[in-house]
Enzyme design. Structure first.
Site, PDB file in Angstrom:
ATOM      1  N   LYS A  83      -3.873 -28.649  -6.388  1.00 47.03           N
ATOM      2  CA  LYS A  83      -4.358 -27.427  -5.745  1.00 47.03           C
ATOM      3  C   LYS A  83      -4.317 -27.631  -4.241  1.00 47.03           C
ATOM      4  CE  LYS A  83      -6.505 -23.462  -6.962  1.00 47.03           C
ATOM      5  NZ  LYS A  83      -6.331 -22.633  -8.139  1.00 47.03           N
ATOM      6  N   GLY A 183     -16.921  -9.756  -8.756  1.00 52.54           N
ATOM      7  CA  GLY A 183     -15.610  -9.914  -8.124  1.00 52.54           C
ATOM      8  C   GLY A 183     -14.548  -9.116  -8.841  1.00 52.54           C
ATOM      9  N   VAL A 184     -14.071  -8.070  -8.176  1.00 49.51           N
ATOM     10  CA  VAL A 184     -13.051  -7.220  -8.814  1.00 49.51           C
ATOM     11  C   VAL A 184     -11.761  -7.257  -7.985  1.00 49.51           C
ATOM     12  CG1 VAL A 184     -14.584  -5.754 -10.143  1.00 49.51           C
ATOM     13  CG2 VAL A 184     -14.152  -5.183  -7.761  1.00 49.51           C
ATOM     14  N   GLY A 185     -11.261  -8.477  -7.834  1.00 51.06           N
ATOM     15  CA  GLY A 185     -10.005  -8.666  -7.117  1.00 51.06           C
ATOM     16  C   GLY A 185      -8.831  -8.555  -8.068  1.00 51.06           C
ATOM     17  N   VAL A 187      -7.722 -10.350 -10.519  1.00 55.17           N
ATOM     18  CA  VAL A 187      -7.975 -10.547 -11.949  1.00 55.17           C
ATOM     19  C   VAL A 187      -9.059  -9.595 -12.457  1.00 55.17           C
ATOM     20  CG1 VAL A 187      -8.573 -12.207 -13.748  1.00 55.17           C
ATOM     21  CG2 VAL A 187      -7.373 -12.990 -11.697  1.00 55.17           C
TER      22      VAL A 187
END
Ligand code: NAD
Length: 358
Positions: A83, A183-185, A187
């Site tokens: 990563k 979190g509504v990014g 994904v």
């Protein structure tokens, strides 16, 4: 001789290699962490984030890359774990030159590390990186790549949620269930799509107005709650889908859900302690690296001649792997995180043993 503080985490998590990258012209500062390459090249996305300090960025790179080793192993992929983190503001600091300079650093590793998209990076960024190296996955479909991995990650999370529901309640139907999403990014919004299609009631939060508006427009039935309200909601399933370490000493006592299944990496601040706390509270935790492997499955496919049908089948198989992990955890009276770790470690060890032979 004593280890310096830089080596503490590297030794603790058993990393093979960590590279610090700097470029004075573009202002690039990045850390590439290669955790383990027993199963194959270390594949993992590049995250861009404004870390409070360099130590926090290094810790994130180390934890995330280790998670990738386990994710690939448990998903049955021939990949190691890596990563990278870029330190900076993804909304302001990026440019073509910036990403291409980063691409050169990735290229210098000669294929030992393969990068992809993550929080703060986009398919456009992957396109720039691709101008400098072939060791990048998740490039646009128009360039022969697999495109945005997020829908596949979301599908895998949805499969993991259904498996958890089956284990917990005897049925995998999410119809009528209450699910909260932090979190509504990339994904999160696709998770909402699956859930609303199945008739679940969705509660969501985010810290950016544009993301909130996008959900409200596309899924008018989804209910917005303030960021600080998400943990204490009375729901059946909670889906952490923003950043890591949000399941911790402060948040666990607030939780009123029966299942945790979301896409965020490293959800548990302390993998051992907080998995145990959830178990004691009878909250079924679907290990993050297991249920969010869909994106990795998708980019892995790109390396071997992209096959969308096969990707969907492998994402669907997350359901079966998750069921096995839940059952194993129950029968051994261990946490689900431990059961998933053991599954991954067993596979890595057995393939390492195989490598002793020709
Ligand atoms: P993203 O940046 O598109 O979305 C994250 C969202 O979380 C953003 O909208 C952001 O505003 C929001 N957020 C950040 N902090 C928050 C807070 N405190 N409260 C509420 N909302 C907050 O990223 P993504 O690609 O959707 O990934 C989300 C998570 O899933 C990350 O942890 C990522 O590492 C992990 N993940 C992503 C993929 C993938 O395919 N994209 C694959 C595996 C794991």
């Amino acid at each position: 001789m004593e280890n310096t503080s830089i080596f503490n985490g590297i030794v603790q998590y058993e990393h093979e290699q960590v590279m610090l990258c700097h470029d004075k012209h573009t202002g690039l500062k990045a850390i590439i962490a290669i955790h383990n390459t027993v199963l194959g090249p270390a594949l993992g996305g590049t995250r861009m984030w404004q870390y409070a300090n360099d130590a926090e960025a290094l810790e994130d790179a180390l934890r995330l890359s280790r998670g990738m080793t386990y994710k690939a192993a448990v998903a049955g992929l021939n990949l190691g774990g890596g990563k990278a983190v870029i330190i900076g503001d993804s909304r302001k600091d990026k440019s073509e030159a910036f990403m291409r300079r980063y691409g050169k650093f990735v290229n210098n590793l000669g294929g030992k590390y393969i990068t992809a998209e993550d929080v703060g990076t986009t398919t456009k960024d992957m396109e720039y990186i691709h101008m400098e190296t072939k060791h990048v996955a998740g490039i646009p479909e128009s360039m022969g790549g697999s495109g945005d991995p997020s829908p596949f990650t979301a599908y895998g999370v949805y499969m993991g949620m259904k498996a958890a529901a089956k284990h917990k309640w005897g049925s995998d139907s999410l119809n009528g269930k209450k699910v909260s999403i932090q979190g509504v990014g990339h994904v999160g919004i696709h998770i909402i799509e699956h859930l609303t299609k199945e008739g679940a009631t969705v509660y969501f939060t985010d810290i950016f107005e544009d993301k909130i508006k996008a959900v409200q427009k596309q899924f008018p039935s989804a209910i917005f709650v303030k960021p600080e309200e998400i943990y204490g909601l009375q729901v059946d399933i909670y889906a952490p889908s923003a950043l890591g370490a949000t399941i911790n000493d402060e948040t666990i006592p607030q939780l009123k859900c029966e299942i945790i299944a979301g896409c965020a990496n490293n959800q548990l601040k302390d993998e051992v302690k907080h998995a145990q706390m959830l178990k004691e509270r009878n909250i079924l935790y679907a290990p993050d690296f297991l249920v969010n492997a869909g994106g990795l499955i998708n980019v892995y496919s790109e390396l071997n001649g992209y096959n969308r049908k096969r990707v969907m089948e492998q994402c669907e198989y997350i359901y079966t792997i998750a069921m096995n992990v839940f059952e194993e955890a129950e029968s051994k009276n261990i946490t689900t995180a431990q059961a998933a770790n053991q599954l991954a470690e067993k596979r890595i060890q057995s393939i390492a043993n195989n490598k002793l032979y020709i």
